[in-house]
Design an enzyme around this catalytic site. Structure first.
Site, PDB file in Angstrom:
ATOM      1  N   LYS A 253       3.641  14.538 -25.791  1.00 52.28           N
ATOM      2  CA  LYS A 253       1.947  14.154 -24.826  1.00 52.28           C
ATOM      3  C   LYS A 253       1.742  14.877 -25.734  1.00 52.28           C
ATOM      4  O   LYS A 253       1.388  16.191 -25.465  1.00 52.28           O
ATOM      5  CB  LYS A 253       1.926  14.462 -23.225  1.00 52.28           C
ATOM      6  CG  LYS A 253       0.962  14.118 -23.128  1.00 52.28           C
ATOM      7  CD  LYS A 253       0.822  13.951 -21.221  1.00 52.28           C
ATOM      8  CE  LYS A 253      -0.818  14.257 -20.832  1.00 52.28           C
ATOM      9  NZ  LYS A 253      -0.927  14.345 -19.873  1.00 52.28           N
ATOM     10  N   GLU A 257      -5.405  15.416 -22.091  1.00 50.66           N
ATOM     11  CA  GLU A 257      -5.295  15.327 -21.338  1.00 50.66           C
ATOM     12  C   GLU A 257      -5.466  17.386 -21.000  1.00 50.66           C
ATOM     13  O   GLU A 257      -4.662  18.164 -19.636  1.00 50.66           O
ATOM     14  CB  GLU A 257      -4.694  15.465 -20.341  1.00 50.66           C
ATOM     15  CG  GLU A 257      -4.894  13.373 -19.876  1.00 50.66           C
ATOM     16  CD  GLU A 257      -4.222  13.007 -18.567  1.00 50.66           C
ATOM     17  OE1 GLU A 257      -3.349  13.440 -18.452  1.00 50.66           O
ATOM     18  OE2 GLU A 257      -4.851  12.066 -17.921  1.00 50.66           O
ATOM     19  N   ARG A 290       3.779   9.840 -26.785  1.00 47.51           N
ATOM     20  CA  ARG A 290       3.495   8.403 -26.204  1.00 47.51           C
ATOM     21  C   ARG A 290       1.497   8.138 -26.931  1.00 47.51           C
ATOM     22  O   ARG A 290       1.258   9.313 -27.281  1.00 47.51           O
ATOM     23  CB  ARG A 290       2.921   9.491 -25.075  1.00 47.51           C
ATOM     24  CG  ARG A 290       4.352   9.487 -24.385  1.00 47.51           C
ATOM     25  CD  ARG A 290       4.637  10.378 -22.832  1.00 47.51           C
ATOM     26  NE  ARG A 290       4.051   9.874 -22.049  1.00 47.51           N
ATOM     27  CZ  ARG A 290       2.828   9.471 -21.159  1.00 47.51           C
ATOM     28  NH1 ARG A 290       1.915  11.124 -20.985  1.00 47.51           N
ATOM     29  NH2 ARG A 290       2.084  10.032 -20.132  1.00 47.51           N
ATOM     30  N   ASP A 336      -3.868   3.415 -17.189  1.00 43.98           N
ATOM     31  CA  ASP A 336      -3.593   4.357 -15.942  1.00 43.98           C
ATOM     32  C   ASP A 336      -3.365   4.035 -15.425  1.00 43.98           C
ATOM     33  O   ASP A 336      -3.158   4.180 -13.770  1.00 43.98           O
ATOM     34  CB  ASP A 336      -4.580   5.823 -15.850  1.00 43.98           C
ATOM     35  CG  ASP A 336      -3.403   6.925 -15.843  1.00 43.98           C
ATOM     36  OD1 ASP A 336      -1.692   6.864 -15.662  1.00 43.98           O
ATOM     37  OD2 ASP A 336      -3.991   8.237 -15.566  1.00 43.98           O
ATOM     38  N   GLU A 358       5.762   1.547 -21.213  1.00 42.98           N
ATOM     39  CA  GLU A 358       5.678   2.654 -19.900  1.00 42.98           C
ATOM     40  C   GLU A 358       5.464   2.280 -19.247  1.00 42.98           C
ATOM     41  O   GLU A 358       4.288   2.161 -18.967  1.00 42.98           O
ATOM     42  CB  GLU A 358       4.930   4.153 -20.567  1.00 42.98           C
ATOM     43  CG  GLU A 358       5.545   5.391 -19.822  1.00 42.98           C
ATOM     44  CD  GLU A 358       4.729   6.349 -19.483  1.00 42.98           C
ATOM     45  OE1 GLU A 358       4.309   6.602 -21.099  1.00 42.98           O
ATOM     46  OE2 GLU A 358       4.294   7.067 -19.041  1.00 42.98           O
ATOM     47  N   GLU A 364       2.027   7.413  -7.652  1.00 37.74           N
ATOM     48  CA  GLU A 364       0.764   7.746  -8.195  1.00 37.74           C
ATOM     49  C   GLU A 364      -0.664   7.288  -7.910  1.00 37.74           C
ATOM     50  O   GLU A 364      -0.936   7.303  -7.015  1.00 37.74           O
ATOM     51  CB  GLU A 364       0.233   8.066  -9.898  1.00 37.74           C
ATOM     52  CG  GLU A 364      -0.707   8.806  -9.391  1.00 37.74           C
ATOM     53  CD  GLU A 364      -1.322   9.480 -11.008  1.00 37.74           C
ATOM     54  OE1 GLU A 364      -0.428   9.155 -11.890  1.00 37.74           O
ATOM     55  OE2 GLU A 364      -2.473  10.182 -11.258  1.00 37.74           O
ATOM     56  N   TRP A 511     -13.655  11.460 -17.017  1.00 40.67           N
ATOM     57  CA  TRP A 511     -12.496  10.880 -16.916  1.00 40.67           C
ATOM     58  C   TRP A 511     -12.836   9.263 -17.420  1.00 40.67           C
ATOM     59  O   TRP A 511     -11.624   8.503 -17.966  1.00 40.67           O
ATOM     60  CB  TRP A 511     -11.931  10.494 -16.041  1.00 40.67           C
ATOM     61  CG  TRP A 511     -11.864  11.955 -15.243  1.00 40.67           C
ATOM     62  CD1 TRP A 511     -11.882  13.000 -14.131  1.00 40.67           C
ATOM     63  CD2 TRP A 511     -10.381  12.870 -15.619  1.00 40.67           C
ATOM     64  NE1 TRP A 511     -11.424  14.163 -14.552  1.00 40.67           N
ATOM     65  CE2 TRP A 511     -10.503  14.220 -14.963  1.00 40.67           C
ATOM     66  CE3 TRP A 511      -9.600  12.712 -16.257  1.00 40.67           C
ATOM     67  CZ2 TRP A 511      -9.804  15.251 -14.887  1.00 40.67           C
ATOM     68  CZ3 TRP A 511      -8.873  14.405 -16.854  1.00 40.67           C
ATOM     69  CH2 TRP A 511      -8.912  14.863 -16.367  1.00 40.67           C
TER      70      TRP A 511
END
Ligand code: GCW
Length: 650
Positions: A253, A257, A290, A336, A358, A364, A511
């Site tokens: 990754k 973030e 990713r 996401d 993925e 989550e 975000w």
């Protein structure tokens, strides 16, 4: 000491007096062969090894030792399982167990639809799991390797029984402590884990920190184009393969973030991935890179930025330019793991790059394994999505077809298991772990078939009783969507926690996940005509469909368009009435789940019964809270009352 752990879908043993012995034709000595024999004794009561080729159960190894497929037939004496490799034979043994317990049909022949069938763990060395809802890590405990290989083995067999053949064992956010995993002093511990997974035909991967040359290597740069950086990685990979010859490779990754990446040095992701790929290539390893790369420092005031565009904007330009042992890993949706998103436009568009799709098994954004949310229906929608609309360009085929090396393509998902004795927190969430493996192996299974298999392997119920649980599972995704995510407006959840309602929680934050509700309407305008132009990243047919308000599917409408509350959906309802209706219906459905579950009490073991009942109670509170917050919020914004006069707080 570990508590007695749930054997999940492998709990029932086959009691068939006629399978009293088994014979293995062309038996070779190997680790997987030992596992096969161990599994035969665990899964089949009374099955003893025998030298008699006429034994009731005959396992035959034929062919060249490659390929994971197997065949099971009924014979005069009993059953025959045939495979060309030991891994295939192991899958065949699990397959026979499943078929005999669930009374499935024979003969049965099966080949996996995807080559790489992977689980990514987001486990940290301190024992916590990022986005984990079933206790602590099974691998790590307070900055030590837990070292309980029996737990890892129990987990490996659960995974292998569904067809999983790859795992990465640490978080993609690689903190300092985990950055050290690749150093020689830790490799013995990683090797122990990798060896146990190897017994079950599963390859082990590690997530790496792109800045590792600085963090643990003593260099002052991680610039992928500098020879000293490349040389450092070459040494690291050589050390790893010396200790762990069966090592799978790295997952990365980068520039996401807060994780470091090639952008720091003005280099591209192609530069970064290819440097690592060249370092690991001599050992046959792969780099899983990713595509979850986006700017997480956006200004909510700036409507020109669109996070949904990021992966395509960054990666399309490099299509065809990655080394043959690089695989791009692409989240199912462009944002996401929301309960409803369109599929990533990279599928079908990337044509010359190995790719992995993925998913997220850990819940989550989908209820934290408190709320029931069986995710197989959602995954199936993605696999069966036709990227060109009517041209048979389904994602499940595109990921293979567009990978120059189809063996280096497949599906990965973020894992959901932890130290909880039942592995997944909510017992019903086991169905997601089981279902993920089954679906990824056989893309043609229906959500219902998989749910029924899981219920039959797990509980002792009549068909009617089993159907009640199957019905809860197969409707639960729609229900969760109903009370949390109207028409694909995601992210109205509590920031960071991602459980419970907080409609404006992300609205004025950095975000890039905004609903833009105002007094007139709601939704993100992503059309070319009036918005960010995201729609143009799709094939012509899908672009036209999404761009045009009259053809855009209702369930995705507010992802693609900002419309007035009075806009009439294709269903005939207005947007505001749809919001009210789905929120009342969703909460009501959870109340029904509670009644159904309580009606099953006499037929379930107490632990499973109470485990789920307690969680449904919390889910009910959660659903009612979502219902009331969403309905009140949109009532206050729009001033429009519910057509049916139901209670909305003002
Ligand atoms: O959705 C976000 C999660 C992060 C996660 C990230 C990712 C591991 O909130 O916790 O980081 O996705 O996929 O990398």
């Amino acid at each position: 000491m570990s508590k007695t752990r749930d054997l999940c879908w492998l709990k029932k043993r086959v009691h068939q007096p006629d399978i009293s012995s088994y014979y293995i034709k062309n038996r070779r000595d190997s680790v997987v062969m030992k596992t096969i024999e161990r599994e035969l004794s665990l899964l089949f009561e009374d099955a003893e090894p025998s030298d008699d080729a006429k034994s009731p159960l005959v396992l035959s190894l034929t062919g060249d030792g490659t390929g994971d497929g197997y065949e099971i037939e009924k014979t005069e004496a009993g059953y025959a399982v045939t495979a060309s490799s030991e891994k295939g034979l192991l899958y065949g043994v699990f397959g026979l167990h499943r078929i005999l317990i669930t009374k499935g049909r024979l003969p049965f022949k099966s080949q996996p639809d995807q080559s790489i069938r992977m689980i990514n763990h987001w486990d940290n060395f301190d024992g916590s799991i990022e986005r984990g809802y079933a206790g602590e890590s099974i691998y790590y405990d307070r900055n030590h390797f837990r070292g309980d290989m029996e737990i890892v083995r129990s987990y490996a067999r659960l995974l292998a029984s569904t067809g999983i053949n790859a795992v990465s064992v640490n978080n993609v956010n690689v903190h300092k402590k985990e950055t050290f995993f690749i150093k020689s002093e830790n490799l013995k511990e990683i090797r122990k884990i990798a060896d146990v997974f190897s017994e079950y035909g599963i390859r082990t991967y590690l997530s790496i920190n792109f800045a590792a040359p600085i963090v643990v290597g003593g260099l002052d740069t991680a610039d992928p184009l500098l020879p000293e950086v490349a040389a450092w990685w070459e040494q690291v990979t050589a050390d790893i393969y010396k200790e762990i010859p069966q090592f799978g490779g790295f997952i990365v990754k980068a520039d996401s973030e807060g994780e470091p990446g090639p952008f720091t040095y003005d280099r591209t992701h192609e530069d970064g991935a290819n440097m690592l790929a060249r370092a690991i290539k001599p050992f046959g390893g792969i780099i899983i890179w990713r595509c979850f790369v986006y700017n997480c420092g956006q200004d909510w005031r700036d409507r020109s930025l669109d996070r949904a565009r990021a992966a395509y904007d960054i990666f399309m330009a490099h299509d065809g330019k990655f080394e043959g042992n690089v695989i791009l890993q692409i989240k199912n949706g462009p944002i996401d793991f929301q309960i409803r998103e369109p599929n990533s436009p990279l599928f079908g568009a990337l044509r010359k790059t190995n790719q992995i799709l993925e998913f997220q098994i850990t819940q989550e954004y989908t209820g934290h394994q408190v709320d029931i949310c069986y995710l197989v229906p959602m995954w199936k929608e993605t696999l069966d999505f036709d990227t060109c609309y009517g041209k048979d360009a389904f994602i499940k085929n595109e990921i293979k077809k567009n990978s120059p090396d189809p063996k280096r393509s497949g599906i990965a998902a973020v894992g959901s298991a932890g130290m909880d004795a039942n592995w997944t927190g909510n017992k019903l969430a086991q169905a997601n772990l089981y279902g993920y493996g089954r679906l990824v192996w056989d893309n043609s299974l229906s959500s219902e078939e998989i749910a029924r298999e899981w219920v039959n392997l797990t509980f002792e119920l009549t068909e009617d009783q089993a159907s009640k649980i199957v019905d809860i599972l197969t409707t639960s995704r729609g229900v969760y969507e109903d009370y949390t995510c109207p028409l694909a407006v995601g992210f109205m959840c509590r920031p960071n926690v991602h459980y419970g309602a907080d409609i404006d929680g992300y609205e004025y934050d950095r975000w890039g996940t905004y609903h833009y509700a105002d007094r007139n309407g709601v939704g993100r305008e992503r059309s070319v005509a009036r918005g960010t132009g995201y729609t143009r990243q799709y094939s012509d047919a899908r672009f036209r469909e999404y761009e045009d308000l009259s053809t855009c599917p209702d369930e995705l409408l507010l992802f693609f368009h900002h419309v007035p509350y009075t806009h009439v959906l294709r269903s005939g309802k207005t947007v505001i009435q749809h919001i009210y209706d789905t929120h009342f219906a969703g909460a009501e459905k959870v109340e029904q789940y509670e009644r159904t579950w309580e009606s099953l009490e006499p037929f379930l073991d107490e632990e499973s019964y109470t485990n789920v009942r307690d969680r449904i109670k919390k889910q009910k509170e959660n659903a009612i809270n979502w219902r009331d917050q969403i309905n009140t919020y949109f009532y206050r914004k729009s001033g429009i009352s519910d057509a049916h006069g139901r209670k909305i707080y003002d």
